[in-house]
Design a protein around this motif. Sequence first.
Motif, PDB file in Angstrom:
ATOM      1  N   THR A   1      -0.280  -1.104   9.157  1.00 26.07           N
ATOM      2  CA  THR A   1       0.294  -1.680  10.385  1.00 26.07           C
ATOM      3  C   THR A   1       1.188  -0.688  11.130  1.00 26.07           C
ATOM      4  OG1 THR A   1       2.214  -2.543   9.203  1.00 26.07           O
ATOM      5  CG2 THR A   1       0.297  -3.994   9.335  1.00 26.07           C
ATOM      6  N   GLN A   2       1.174   0.555  10.729  1.00 29.46           N
ATOM      7  CA  GLN A   2       2.032   1.596  11.347  1.00 29.46           C
ATOM      8  C   GLN A   2       3.495   1.134  11.394  1.00 29.46           C
ATOM      9  OE1 GLN A   2      -1.038   0.765  13.305  1.00 29.46           O
ATOM     10  NE2 GLN A   2      -1.869   2.168  11.784  1.00 29.46           N
ATOM     11  N   ALA A   3       3.956   0.600  10.273  1.00 26.52           N
ATOM     12  CA  ALA A   3       5.323   0.056  10.237  1.00 26.52           C
ATOM     13  C   ALA A   3       6.369   1.115   9.897  1.00 26.52           C
ATOM     14  CB  ALA A   3       5.389  -1.073   9.205  1.00 26.52           C
TER      15      ALA A   3
ATOM     16  N   LYS B   1       2.998  10.274   2.696  1.00 27.08           N
ATOM     17  CA  LYS B   1       1.843   9.519   2.177  1.00 27.08           C
ATOM     18  C   LYS B   1       1.922   8.039   2.545  1.00 27.08           C
ATOM     19  CE  LYS B   1       0.603  12.568  -1.576  1.00 27.08           C
ATOM     20  NZ  LYS B   1       0.513  12.828  -2.994  1.00 27.08           N
ATOM     21  N   CYS B   2       3.131   7.491   2.532  1.00 35.62           N
ATOM     22  CA  CYS B   2       3.273   6.065   2.862  1.00 35.62           C
ATOM     23  C   CYS B   2       2.919   5.818   4.328  1.00 35.62           C
ATOM     24  CB  CYS B   2       4.692   5.580   2.561  1.00 35.62           C
ATOM     25  SG  CYS B   2       5.980   6.522   3.387  1.00 35.62           S
ATOM     26  N   VAL B   3       3.281   6.762   5.190  1.00 38.54           N
ATOM     27  CA  VAL B   3       2.990   6.605   6.625  1.00 38.54           C
ATOM     28  C   VAL B   3       1.476   6.527   6.827  1.00 38.54           C
ATOM     29  CG1 VAL B   3       3.260   7.652   8.908  1.00 38.54           C
ATOM     30  CG2 VAL B   3       5.093   7.867   7.215  1.00 38.54           C
TER      31      VAL B   3
ATOM     32  N   ASP C   1       0.833  -1.218   0.000  1.00 33.39           N
ATOM     33  CA  ASP C   1       0.000   0.000   0.000  1.00 33.39           C
ATOM     34  C   ASP C   1       0.863   1.263   0.000  1.00 33.39           C
ATOM     35  OD1 ASP C   1      -2.082  -1.718   0.098  1.00 33.39           O
ATOM     36  OD2 ASP C   1      -2.756  -1.210   2.129  1.00 33.39           O
ATOM     37  N   CYS C   2       2.025   1.186   0.646  1.00 30.19           N
ATOM     38  CA  CYS C   2       2.915   2.354   0.736  1.00 30.19           C
ATOM     39  C   CYS C   2       3.452   2.730  -0.645  1.00 30.19           C
ATOM     40  CB  CYS C   2       4.065   2.050   1.694  1.00 30.19           C
ATOM     41  SG  CYS C   2       4.878   0.476   1.342  1.00 30.19           S
TER      42      CYS C   2
ATOM     43  N   ALA D   1      10.264   5.188  -4.165  1.00 28.55           N
ATOM     44  CA  ALA D   1      11.250   5.483  -3.116  1.00 28.55           C
ATOM     45  C   ALA D   1      11.116   4.505  -1.956  1.00 28.55           C
ATOM     46  CB  ALA D   1      11.070   6.916  -2.624  1.00 28.55           C
ATOM     47  N   ILE D   2       9.909   3.968  -1.734  1.00 29.84           N
ATOM     48  CA  ILE D   2       9.737   2.872  -0.768  1.00 29.84           C
ATOM     49  C   ILE D   2       9.488   1.615  -1.592  1.00 29.84           C
ATOM     50  CG2 ILE D   2       7.250   3.392  -0.405  1.00 29.84           C
ATOM     51  CD1 ILE D   2       7.719   2.416   2.534  1.00 29.84           C
ATOM     52  N   TYR D   3      10.250   0.573  -1.319  1.00 27.50           N
ATOM     53  CA  TYR D   3      10.225  -0.578  -2.223  1.00 27.50           C
ATOM     54  C   TYR D   3      10.531  -1.869  -1.472  1.00 27.50           C
ATOM     55  CZ  TYR D   3      15.314  -0.225  -1.960  1.00 27.50           C
ATOM     56  OH  TYR D   3      16.601  -0.174  -1.498  1.00 27.50           O
ATOM     57  N   ALA D   4      10.195  -2.980  -2.125  1.00 22.66           N
ATOM     58  CA  ALA D   4      10.519  -4.299  -1.566  1.00 22.66           C
ATOM     59  C   ALA D   4      11.866  -4.742  -2.123  1.00 22.66           C
ATOM     60  CB  ALA D   4       9.451  -5.312  -1.965  1.00 22.66           C
TER      61      ALA D   4
END
Length: 437
Positions: free
Chosen positions: A178-180, A171-173, A124-125, A146-149
């Motif tokens: 799960t507030q990760a 936005k990702c936050v 989702d992020c 910028a956020i990735y697996a």
Amino acid sequence: MADAAVDKGSNAILIVGAGLSGMQSALLLAQRGHAVYLLDEAPGIGGSLHLLDRTFPTDSCGLCISSPTNATYCPSIECSLHPNITPLPLSELLHLDGAPGRFQARIRRNPRYVNVERCNLCGDCAAVCPVTRPHAHEGNLAPQKAIYAPPPRAVPNAYVIDMTACIRCGKCVAACPTQAINLDEQATEQTLDVGAVILSPGFSPFDARRKGEFGFGVLSNVVTSIQFERMVSPPGSTKGKLVRPSDGKTPKRIAFIQCVGSRDQTVGREYCSSICCMYTAKQARAALESQPDAEITVFTMDIRTFGKGYERYWESVRQEGIRFRRAMVSKAKQHPKTGHVALNYVSEGGEPKEEEFDLIVLAVGLEPLESARKLAERIGLGVNAYGFGEAGEFAPVASARPGVFVVGCYLEPKDIPDTVAEAAAAAAHAAQTASQP
Ligand code: SF4
Ligand code: SF4
Ligand code: SF4
């Protein structure tokens, strides 16, 4: 910064570099009862092995056969599951004090910005992240947020933020169920007491832009072997399909050019990179499997197939109809309308020739990592004229510093069997140097 002293006693071993050789040494030492810290600057352990679709000369994926135990498992996963191995991703060795049997290793752990335990890989992020940049692992032929697996099979398997690309929009936050995510996470430092150290930081592929005559980075249908490897890999940039970057069409006439950035005084790389003849044969076969009517030509100075089963493998590939041309290519130029790339070369008979292809693959050599040179400097080790690490002439995994062992492509280009053998030698020396578990 937090300072948490961790003391597992001097039977512990620190391994810097968690690619194939680092994982192999770690598993052998862990099975012997040593506590192992497996450190890597990347977000996950696994190194360059995760780039490979398959390995020569067996055409297997290679992740399972390198394991010293149950061949079913991948060494990355085995390392993450072994109770004696502590993986330390996103980490650097800052200083090394002490002596064999009693080293103090100061390390920095860089922030991931994502809590590994909380991340459920929902994605989702990344879906809401507004920053898209070229995907380095896919040879820049696919987009990445910028956020990735990390790559499949890298451990830990959790998202990570590249703060050099992130614009901190938050936005990702907000999207994370799960507030990760914590954009304010800080680096920490700690000191590890270890009995011995193994350096296995690996290599860097040659930067093909330095060979301007082939047009890499300018001509869209000239790719490197790393990019090609990711193309033919099912989870890779084109999901296993062969396509021309310029127009997405399927290439029929494919040329491989060998020794790019190797055996070449003009770029200060006079050495043979030892693996590219074989990986070219492997990739040529993969191209034919993907597209049976492809016409494959390999431009080569000569073929070096020195390992067990290598000559037989190369011969079997040749018999599949792949054309080997003994010639040095002097120039590549791409037609602006058709996207075809013309190669100029001199034939074995001495005649100047020009031949047209749909896609060109540059078999790039291996060179030292700049970060490995800096690491060597920080802990008092030298490098050779090319920038590779140095080992004793009659002690091939011993560095100039007692208790520190060196292994793998950090020392020179080498194939997987040699890397695995060397990793075992380094593990044996490290086990003798550290106190017994
Ligand atoms: S949204 Fe949260 S849980 Fe989902 S992948 Fe991103 S970090 Fe992980
Ligand atoms: S904070 Fe960074 S990683 Fe998160 S969505 Fe914004 S740009 Fe992407
Ligand atoms: S292994 Fe083959 S392609 Fe690679 S540098 Fe040596 S001769 Fe050239």
